[in-house]
Design a protein around this motif. Structure first.
Motif, PDB file in Angstrom:
ATOM      1  N   PHE B  15       0.850  -1.197   0.000  1.00 34.59           N
ATOM      2  CA  PHE B  15       0.000   0.000   0.000  1.00 34.59           C
ATOM      3  C   PHE B  15       0.882   1.241   0.000  1.00 34.59           C
ATOM      4  O   PHE B  15       1.981   1.232   0.573  1.00 34.59           O
ATOM      5  CB  PHE B  15      -0.880   0.030   1.255  1.00 34.59           C
ATOM      6  CG  PHE B  15      -1.818  -1.128   1.365  1.00 34.59           C
ATOM      7  CD1 PHE B  15      -3.004  -1.163   0.642  1.00 34.59           C
ATOM      8  CD2 PHE B  15      -1.524  -2.207   2.194  1.00 34.59           C
ATOM      9  CE1 PHE B  15      -3.882  -2.237   0.744  1.00 34.59           C
ATOM     10  CE2 PHE B  15      -2.393  -3.274   2.306  1.00 34.59           C
ATOM     11  CZ  PHE B  15      -3.577  -3.303   1.574  1.00 34.59           C
ATOM     12  N   GLY B  16       0.397   2.293  -0.622  1.00 31.52           N
ATOM     13  CA  GLY B  16       1.086   3.584  -0.549  1.00 31.52           C
ATOM     14  C   GLY B  16       1.826   3.977  -1.814  1.00 31.52           C
ATOM     15  O   GLY B  16       2.322   5.089  -1.918  1.00 31.52           O
ATOM     16  N   ALA B  62       8.366  -7.931   5.683  1.00 33.79           N
ATOM     17  CA  ALA B  62       7.272  -6.949   5.742  1.00 33.79           C
ATOM     18  C   ALA B  62       7.574  -5.827   6.731  1.00 33.79           C
ATOM     19  O   ALA B  62       6.809  -4.866   6.826  1.00 33.79           O
ATOM     20  CB  ALA B  62       5.976  -7.647   6.117  1.00 33.79           C
ATOM     21  N   ARG B  72       5.715   5.835   4.035  1.00 31.70           N
ATOM     22  CA  ARG B  72       4.347   5.877   3.491  1.00 31.70           C
ATOM     23  C   ARG B  72       3.937   4.517   2.932  1.00 31.70           C
ATOM     24  O   ARG B  72       2.782   4.296   2.597  1.00 31.70           O
ATOM     25  CB  ARG B  72       4.240   6.946   2.401  1.00 31.70           C
ATOM     26  CG  ARG B  72       5.247   6.766   1.277  1.00 31.70           C
ATOM     27  CD  ARG B  72       5.073   7.800   0.192  1.00 31.70           C
ATOM     28  NE  ARG B  72       3.944   7.475  -0.665  1.00 31.70           N
ATOM     29  CZ  ARG B  72       3.256   8.383  -1.347  1.00 31.70           C
ATOM     30  NH1 ARG B  72       3.563   9.655  -1.248  1.00 31.70           N
ATOM     31  NH2 ARG B  72       2.278   8.029  -2.132  1.00 31.70           N
ATOM     32  N   LYS B  74       3.395   0.430   3.103  1.00 31.86           N
ATOM     33  CA  LYS B  74       3.127  -0.644   4.068  1.00 31.86           C
ATOM     34  C   LYS B  74       2.965  -1.948   3.288  1.00 31.86           C
ATOM     35  O   LYS B  74       2.461  -1.943   2.153  1.00 31.86           O
ATOM     36  CB  LYS B  74       1.827  -0.392   4.846  1.00 31.86           C
ATOM     37  CG  LYS B  74       1.789   0.919   5.604  1.00 31.86           C
ATOM     38  CD  LYS B  74       2.721   0.942   6.793  1.00 31.86           C
ATOM     39  CE  LYS B  74       2.852   2.361   7.329  1.00 31.86           C
ATOM     40  NZ  LYS B  74       4.088   2.603   8.043  1.00 31.86           N
ATOM     41  N   ALA B  75       3.375  -3.046   3.908  1.00 33.68           N
ATOM     42  CA  ALA B  75       3.260  -4.339   3.227  1.00 33.68           C
ATOM     43  C   ALA B  75       2.499  -5.328   4.089  1.00 33.68           C
ATOM     44  O   ALA B  75       2.670  -5.361   5.302  1.00 33.68           O
ATOM     45  CB  ALA B  75       4.648  -4.879   2.926  1.00 33.68           C
ATOM     46  N   GLN B  76       1.656  -6.089   3.435  1.00 29.88           N
ATOM     47  CA  GLN B  76       0.943  -7.155   4.141  1.00 29.88           C
ATOM     48  C   GLN B  76       1.284  -8.472   3.436  1.00 29.88           C
ATOM     49  O   GLN B  76       1.170  -8.563   2.207  1.00 29.88           O
ATOM     50  CB  GLN B  76      -0.571  -6.885   4.067  1.00 29.88           C
ATOM     51  CG  GLN B  76      -1.373  -7.824   4.938  1.00 29.88           C
ATOM     52  CD  GLN B  76      -2.880  -7.655   4.759  1.00 29.88           C
ATOM     53  OE1 GLN B  76      -3.360  -7.345   3.668  1.00 29.88           O
ATOM     54  NE2 GLN B  76      -3.619  -7.874   5.823  1.00 29.88           N
TER      55      GLN B  76
END
Ligand code: FAD
Lengths: 471, 81
Positions: B15-16, B62, B72, B74-76
């Protein structure tokens, strides 16, 4: 067609909003989120919970002060109350809050899609709404809240009753109100209605008015409310309820004796039950009990990709603050690789009666049962200079500390404005403070909050013999 | 001495990212942390890479600095094979 999301939230209340907004912020509005629910947006708190109840309580306070001014020389007047007008204004406030804080807020989040309907799991990664739409998600949050528990009382349904969901549509003031169950809502609404002119009776099966609070504070609160005219019928089991003309009769069993009270309306505040029916939890491998969904300390259910937050979780208390914190914590655990936990001992509670009861941490009994020994000090409200200026003398302060470390483990207050300053207790517990740390922080004189400092001082000196200027 | 390699294929949802520069920054972050054969899509935010689990675990990938608290991005973790 199945719609795909990063996160599907079942619920549109406090827990859901908090999770959805925090998740959006963390992911720069890129997490694709579905929020499903029915009824008014915002759920219980804004529509039928915290917001309308606190509004009515404040209005009732004004009436009470007119009727019983505290200061000599100020004449008592019987308040003239247009109940319908008051309730219309309450409903308007609720509508505005919902509009501003929920409906409009969502407009800034294009990544959140809102759906109408009841939903249930059809597999471990898909839910179906009653409209037929299906949504699959990588993660889910169950935030379906709770509802009033309605006990199986003979004749109750036929006789009719109000709950904290329906009481807000009243347009006339019931001359008398029988509240079955005490609890936060029963006490708060009971006092508000009594002050607005109704004759209120609170009927409870148990002797304690709210489970898990310090007994001495609870008893003092019953005394205060009793002095205002609320009738407490404790240790009464409601046997049956029926109509007699325009009145409603509540028949109770007190020991072996049958007693009857006649009221205009019945308000049920007999506890809350989690909304878990027909959610298809088994299909998603989620464990639950009658008390709610079971979660671990990261708020994961027994299915690690599915979380739960708010009133639907098995917890001692059901609170907006907790629901919102849980929602935000889950968002952080999902998208910041966090393993954030909530320390339930740091969550404050409050009963917004007058005096207010606010509490955080362990009661003395709980701490002794769990960890062995504690020490505690209790001071009456009239030791606090500001309380004397307010001409208030019903209340008390209690602090519980660990006997060895002298760290504060519980702060319990019954006083005016208690909910406004219990945060001092929260910070003390969160930061492992001792009672000396409280004493060494300068409190404003004269404030009711000084009661916390005085109670801390009472661990080593006789505060009844102190000048009010002593630190 | 024989060195053991435990290769794992990791799929991340990132994300980001809003532009190709972001893709470059994140890719470099992943490579610097030991990620190999990194492929990243700006369209759906999915990244696939290979790691040596002996050197860095999927959980730790992650949490590398490019996905840090102040970053800014993010990792899932979505899949580990
Ligand atoms: C009278 C009263 C006064 C209160 N006062 C306070 C207070 O002063 N301070 C405080 O902290 N707390 C207070 N509370 C408690 C507080 O309101 C709740 O703890 C909080 O609102 C719970 O939020 P929630 O998100 O868990 O659930 P809710 O806000 O109840 O939301 C539940 C959501 O789930 C949806 N839903 C349910 N089932 C399904 C389904 N099958 N499919 C799809 N959607 C579903 C509903 O539509 C709703 O949107 C009060 C409560 C009451 C009743």
């Amino acid at each position: 067609m199945v719609k795909n999301f990063d996160l599907v939230i079942i619920g549109r209340g406090s827990a859901a909003f908090s999770a959805a907004i925090k998740a959006s912020e963390i992911t720069m509005h890129q997490a694709k989120i579905a929020m499903i629910g029915y009824g008014y947006l915002g759920g219980t708190c804004v529509n039928v919970g915290c917001v309308p109840s606190k509004y009515l309580i404040e209005a009732a306070k004004v009436a009470q002060n007119q009727r019983y001014p505290k200061y000599p020389g100020i004449k008592s007047i019987e308040p003239s109350i247009d109940f319908k007008k008051l309730m219309n204004s309450l409903r308007e406030v609720v509508n505005n809050e919902r509009e501003n804080k929920y409906i409009n807020v969502l407009k800034s989040y294009e990544n959140i899609e809102v759906f109408d309907g009841k939903s249930s799991f059809i597999s471990n990664d898909t839910v179906k709404i009653d409209s037929g739409e299906e949504m699959s998600g990588y993660n889910f949050i169950i935030a379906t809240g709770s509802k009033t528990k309605i006990p199986d009382i003979n004749g109750l349904r036929e006789t009719g009753y109000l709950t904290s969901d329906t009481v807000w549509s009243l347009n006339y003031m019931p001359e008398s109100l029988g509240i079955i169950g005490g609890g936060f809502a029963g006490l708060e609404l009971g006092q508000a209605f009594q002050r607005l002119g109704s004759h209120v009776a609170i009927i409870k099966e148990h002797e304690t008015i709210v489970k898990g609070i310090e007994n001495e504070l609870g008893n003092e609160l019953i005394k205060a409310l009793g002095e205002e005219g609320i009738q407490f019928l404790l240790k009464r089991k409601v046997k049956k309820v029926y109509k007699k003309g325009n009145k409603k009769i509540i028949e109770t069993l007190h020991g072996n004796e049958t007693e009857k009270i006649e009221v205009d309306e019945i308000l049920m505040t007999s506890g809350r039950t989690p909304n878990i029916d027909n959610l298809g939890l088994e299909k998603a491998g989620i464990k639950y009990s009658e008390e709610g969904i079971t979660v671990n300390d990261k708020l994961q259910t027994s299915n690690p990709l599915i979380y739960a937050a708010g009133d639907v979780v098995h917890r001692k208390y059901k609170l907006e603050t907790l629901a919102a914190r849980e929602g935000a914590t889950i968002a952080s655990n999902l998208y910041e690789n966090g393993s954030k936990k909530i320390n339930l001992q740091e969550i404050p509670i409050s009963i917004f009666t007058e005096p207010q009861l606010a509490s955080v941490g362990y009661t003395e009994k709980e701490y002794n049962e769990k960890f062995g020994k504690s020490m505690s000090r209790t001071i009456p409200l009239n030791f606090v200079p500001k309380a004397r200026l307010l001409r208030e003398n019903c209340g008390m302060f209690k602090i519980v500390i660990d006997e060895k470390t002298e760290k504060i483990v519980g702060v319990h207050v019954l006083s005016p404005y208690a909910a406004e300053f219990i945060i001092e207790g929260v910070n003390a517990i969160k930061n492992n403070l001792t009672y000396l740390d409280i004493i060494n922080s300068t409190h404003i004189f004269p404030t009711v909050a000084e009661g916390i400092k005085l109670t801390a001082q009472s661990f080593y000196r006789n505060v009844s013999k102190m000048s009010c200027c002593m630190e | 001495m024989k060195s053991s390699v435990m290769e794992k294929k990791v799929t991340l949802r990132i994300f980001g990212m809003t532009c190709n520069d972001c893709v470059k920054t994140v890719s470099e972050g992943l490579k610097n942390a030991g990620g190999e054969e990194v492929s990243l899509s700006l369209d759906d935010g999915m990244a696939i890479l290979k790691i040596d689990d002996v050197k860095i675990s999927p959980e730790d990938i992650a949490k590398i600095p490019v996905f840090g608290e102040k970053s800014r991005y993010k990792a899932q973790i979505r899949k580990v094979e």
